[in-house]
Write an enzyme that holds these catalytic residues in place. Sequence first.
Site, PDB file in Angstrom:
ATOM      1  N   LYS A  53      19.176  -1.274  -5.681  1.00  0.00           N
ATOM      2  CA  LYS A  53      17.937  -1.370  -4.902  1.00  0.00           C
ATOM      3  C   LYS A  53      16.737  -1.057  -5.803  1.00  0.00           C
ATOM      4  O   LYS A  53      15.707  -1.738  -5.744  1.00  0.00           O
ATOM      5  CB  LYS A  53      17.996  -0.432  -3.685  1.00  0.00           C
ATOM      6  CG  LYS A  53      18.917  -0.994  -2.608  1.00  0.00           C
ATOM      7  CD  LYS A  53      19.288  -0.018  -1.516  1.00  0.00           C
ATOM      8  CE  LYS A  53      20.365  -0.672  -0.640  1.00  0.00           C
ATOM      9  NZ  LYS A  53      20.909   0.191   0.397  1.00  0.00           N
ATOM     10  N   GLN A  97      20.080   6.090   2.402  1.00  0.00           N
ATOM     11  CA  GLN A  97      21.349   5.431   2.092  1.00  0.00           C
ATOM     12  C   GLN A  97      22.474   6.018   2.956  1.00  0.00           C
ATOM     13  O   GLN A  97      22.668   7.229   2.982  1.00  0.00           O
ATOM     14  CB  GLN A  97      21.663   5.604   0.595  1.00  0.00           C
ATOM     15  CG  GLN A  97      22.893   4.860   0.126  1.00  0.00           C
ATOM     16  CD  GLN A  97      22.764   3.343   0.257  1.00  0.00           C
ATOM     17  OE1 GLN A  97      21.750   2.758  -0.107  1.00  0.00           O
ATOM     18  NE2 GLN A  97      23.789   2.721   0.799  1.00  0.00           N
ATOM     19  N   ASP A 120      15.216  -1.073   7.003  1.00  0.00           N
ATOM     20  CA  ASP A 120      16.599  -1.465   7.298  1.00  0.00           C
ATOM     21  C   ASP A 120      16.684  -2.202   8.644  1.00  0.00           C
ATOM     22  O   ASP A 120      17.711  -2.808   8.950  1.00  0.00           O
ATOM     23  CB  ASP A 120      17.494  -0.208   7.369  1.00  0.00           C
ATOM     24  CG  ASP A 120      18.280  -0.003   6.082  1.00  0.00           C
ATOM     25  OD1 ASP A 120      18.511  -0.987   5.370  1.00  0.00           O
ATOM     26  OD2 ASP A 120      18.667   1.144   5.809  1.00  0.00           O
TER      27      ASP A 120
END
Length: 285
Positions: A53, A97, A120
């Site tokens: 990422k 995460q 997200d």
Amino acid sequence: MYKLIDGKAHSEAIRGEIRERAEKFKSTYGTDVGLAVVLVGNDSASQVYVRNKIKGCEQTNIKSFAYYLPEDATQAQVEELVSELVENRAIHGILVQLPLPAHLNAENILKLIPESKDVDGFCEQNIGNLCMNRKCLVACTPNGVMKMLERENISLKGKNAVVIGRSNIVGKPMAMLLLNADATVTVCHSKTANLKETCQQADVLVAAIGKAKFVTEDFVKDGAVVVDVGMNRDENGKLCGDVDFEHVKNKCSYITPVPGGVGPMTITMLLYNTVTAAERSAELG
Ligand code: NAP
């Protein structure tokens, strides 16, 4: 003859567009597009995801802010960090995460992230807006599938789409996106009766199951578009999808491979959501 949908090529092209948008954002507003990534603990798969990422941010001119907390970080420490990131105007997207260490309450941590920074696309407001077909940040993997279909000029209007899998992060938002694109959508899961017969009706079949090579050629209608979200290991430890690619491919008009299909799109859509979040926050002033 089937056409392979090349997720790597689509991903690279989209990253080029994201980079341009991030550069334009900086020249217009004098500040970088910023993504905060929070990693708690030492999970090795999570460390790889976070590294990728951050690399994606570097490629697209997005400034990454990485926060590494120890495995034994407390709920209060993680919540305090996330609350600070929510207030930080240099940060347009926040990614925690997952999975978090078992002693932490992930739901309470994710709840702190407002919809405007929820890159997200997991929060209730973003999911609700997706259901209402309103502007929102959409979960990255299903949004990546839509982008690939769009870029391949695959029309969804009036088509029968079948999604196998109903998870909150893949199957459900996938079904909603297909519905919003005017497909007629059926969602299947482990309790579905006549799964194979249902899949045989699909013009577009999306497999998001998590079972290696589960979808065999007898599930697939001639000429179908088959999208394989699965990421599994086969009997030899080799990465493979939920679709038995070698046997299914010749029945398809289009098919995504694993690796190199949906996978490369997921992080790209995270970057896409981040630049989108930044632009929307700037428009709001
Ligand atoms: P998940 O939460 O485990 O959900 C799996 C879904 O498949 C569930 O809805 C389950 O039904 C259904 N299912 C399981 N066995 C079935 C069967 N025999 N027949 C019909 N349906 C069945 O998994 P997920 O998070 O959605 O992920 C799915 C796959 O996509 C995994 O391989 C994952 O690694 C992969 N993935 C890839 C990416 C990427 O970037 N490429 C991103 C996310 C996920 P029930 O609801 O009834 O249990």
